[in-house]
Design a protein around this motif. Structure first.
Motif, mmCIF file in Angstrom:
data_model
loop_
_atom_site.group_PDB
_atom_site.id
_atom_site.type_symbol
_atom_site.label_atom_id
_atom_site.label_comp_id
_atom_site.label_asym_id
_atom_site.label_seq_id
_atom_site.Cartn_x
_atom_site.Cartn_y
_atom_site.Cartn_z
ATOM 1 N N ARG A 45 0.872 -1.172 0.000
ATOM 2 C CA ARG A 45 0.000 0.000 0.000
ATOM 3 C C ARG A 45 0.904 1.214 0.000
ATOM 4 O O ARG A 45 2.010 1.166 0.563
ATOM 5 C CB ARG A 45 -0.922 -0.010 1.228
ATOM 6 C CG ARG A 45 -2.001 1.051 1.203
ATOM 7 C CD ARG A 45 -3.000 0.835 2.319
ATOM 8 N NE ARG A 45 -4.117 1.765 2.223
ATOM 9 C CZ ARG A 45 -5.242 1.663 2.924
ATOM 10 N NH1 ARG A 45 -5.410 0.655 3.760
ATOM 11 N NH2 ARG A 45 -6.206 2.550 2.786
ATOM 12 N N ARG A 46 0.478 2.302 -0.612
ATOM 13 C CA ARG A 46 1.353 3.463 -0.727
ATOM 14 C C ARG A 46 1.610 4.146 0.612
ATOM 15 O O ARG A 46 2.639 4.779 0.807
ATOM 16 C CB ARG A 46 0.773 4.454 -1.738
ATOM 17 C CG ARG A 46 0.911 3.995 -3.181
ATOM 18 C CD ARG A 46 0.245 4.922 -4.155
ATOM 19 N NE ARG A 46 -1.213 4.948 -4.000
ATOM 20 C CZ ARG A 46 -2.028 5.635 -4.785
ATOM 21 N NH1 ARG A 46 -1.541 6.374 -5.769
ATOM 22 N NH2 ARG A 46 -3.324 5.592 -4.597
ATOM 23 N N ASN A 47 0.672 4.007 1.556
ATOM 24 C CA ASN A 47 0.820 4.611 2.881
ATOM 25 C C ASN A 47 1.533 3.628 3.809
ATOM 26 O O ASN A 47 1.005 2.571 4.135
ATOM 27 C CB ASN A 47 -0.566 4.968 3.433
ATOM 28 C CG ASN A 47 -0.496 5.682 4.772
ATOM 29 O OD1 ASN A 47 0.032 5.164 5.739
ATOM 30 N ND2 ASN A 47 -1.054 6.888 4.825
ATOM 31 N N ALA A 48 2.758 3.976 4.224
ATOM 32 C CA ALA A 48 3.586 3.059 5.007
ATOM 33 C C ALA A 48 2.940 2.696 6.347
ATOM 34 O O ALA A 48 2.950 1.537 6.768
ATOM 35 C CB ALA A 48 4.963 3.668 5.239
ATOM 36 N N VAL A 51 -0.080 0.268 5.706
ATOM 37 C CA VAL A 51 0.270 -1.078 5.242
ATOM 38 C C VAL A 51 0.996 -1.861 6.334
ATOM 39 O O VAL A 51 0.812 -3.076 6.471
ATOM 40 C CB VAL A 51 1.093 -1.033 3.941
ATOM 41 C CG1 VAL A 51 2.507 -0.517 4.168
ATOM 42 C CG2 VAL A 51 1.144 -2.413 3.297
ATOM 43 N N THR A 65 5.751 -0.299 0.317
ATOM 44 C CA THR A 65 4.984 0.771 -0.331
ATOM 45 C C THR A 65 5.276 0.820 -1.828
ATOM 46 O O THR A 65 4.786 1.704 -2.529
ATOM 47 C CB THR A 65 5.331 2.138 0.296
ATOM 48 O OG1 THR A 65 6.730 2.375 0.140
ATOM 49 C CG2 THR A 65 4.951 2.173 1.770
#
Length: 332
Positions: A45-48, A51, A65
């Protein structure tokens, strides 16, 4: 079958997941984790922060990410794409390029031409492609298909589906929602919801050879269309019609299949009974869904990869559903 375990050197089959939104919380990823010889080894997921939290809660050993770390990872055998539909093509073409089997959340892509590009990429590589139209694998809909195959309503003449609901609090607040963003989902909730039903009807009644529709925005609450009406014709001469309106007072989810000797009634989304009416009487069956609704869909993926059975929702059927949706939305 050409698709077989020859893609892998050994069991288990190790999955990577791109996208960790709501659909993966209960419906899908836990289903992959419960299947013997399947492992979910990495999520992206792009949001660390989000995710990392997801990986901890679902006991997934690795997170990232960067989607390339999933797609190109030699320790990942297959990829499940669970992002919003506007990025399905972007990620799918990368997965196809490395020759890994892939399952894509529905709808396959926002437009038919994007779905076609995905389909052709996997076909060229002779690599399995699955679309998450999991209703084809659910027992309640398989029972309906059994009734139809047994001709318990005679010759099928027509199918009708009405799917309506009031605007949600998010809709009324005009808060951003990707499901109603025209750039991501041109048909709004139609893309997210009607795709399931239309794909199911093709499974039950055969391919569609003609489809037409009208799609407009009645409420002005968001950029995507919120009122769609469509008609279609199955190859066997069965007519179909649907009405999807997301600004009505009442919530309705009712599908009816009319035959020469009876009728079948059911809901596409609501977990209500399925009903059969014919000369023998009125039969009502309650067939519950599994806790993780994609369970049987994922089991069928395993059987397909092992060469035991052909999965009911592959790239070609997902592509056909995209074509039907485009026709109803007026995208040619």
């Amino acid at each position: 079958m050409t698709e077989s375990l020859s893609f892998f050197n050994k069991l288990p089959i190790r999955w990577g997941v791109i996208g960790c939104g709501n659909v993966t919380e209960k419906k899908s990823v836990p289903a992959y984790q419960m299947i013997q010889d399947f492992q979910v080894n990495m999520v992206m997921r792009r949001n660390a922060e989000k995710v990392e939290d997801y990986a901890k809660r679902h006991q997934v050993p690795n997170w990232t990410t960067n989607a390339n770390e999933v797609i190109e990872n030699p320790d990942i055998d297959a990829v499940y794409i669970a992002t919003p539909p506007d990025t399905h093509k972007f990620y799918a073409l990368q997965v196809a390029a490395v020759g890994k089997p892939c399952c894509i959340e529905k709808p396959m892509a926002p437009k038919y031409q994007d779905s076609l590009a995905i389909y052709e990429a996997f076909k060229t590589k002779n690599t399995p492609l699955f679309i998450a139209y999991y209703r084809r694998s659910l027992p309640r809909f398989k029972k309906i298909k059994e009734w139809l195959d047994q001709k318990l309503i005679g010759e099928v003449r027509h199918i009708h589906w009405q799917k309506t609901k009031p605007p949600s609090d998010i809709d009324l607040s005009r808060e951003y929602n990707w499901r109603t963003d025209k750039a991501i989902a041109p048909g709004g909730y139609f893309d997210d919801l009607a795709s399931h039903g239309l794909d199911l009807f093709v499974y039950l009644l055969g391919d569609v050879k003609e489809a037409h529709g009208t799609a407009i925005n009645q409420q002005g609450l968001y950029s995507a269309n919120d009122a769609i009406a469509g008609t279609w014709l199955h190859d066997g001469g069965i007519t179909g019609e649907g009405n999807w309106n997301f600004g009505t007072y009442h919530r309705i989810d009712k599908a009816e299949i009319f035959g020469s000797e009876g009728k079948i009634s059911f809901s596409v989304f609501d977990e209500g009974p399925i009903e059969l009416e014919n000369a023998s009487g009125h039969q009502v069956l309650e067939i519950p869904h599994p806790i993780h609704i994609q369970q049987f869909h994922v089991e069928n993926i395993k059987d397909h990869l092992l060469g035991k059975a052909v999965h009911p929702s592959l790239g070609d059927s997902g592509l056909h559903t995209s074509w039907v949706m485009d026709k109803i939305l007026g995208n040619h």
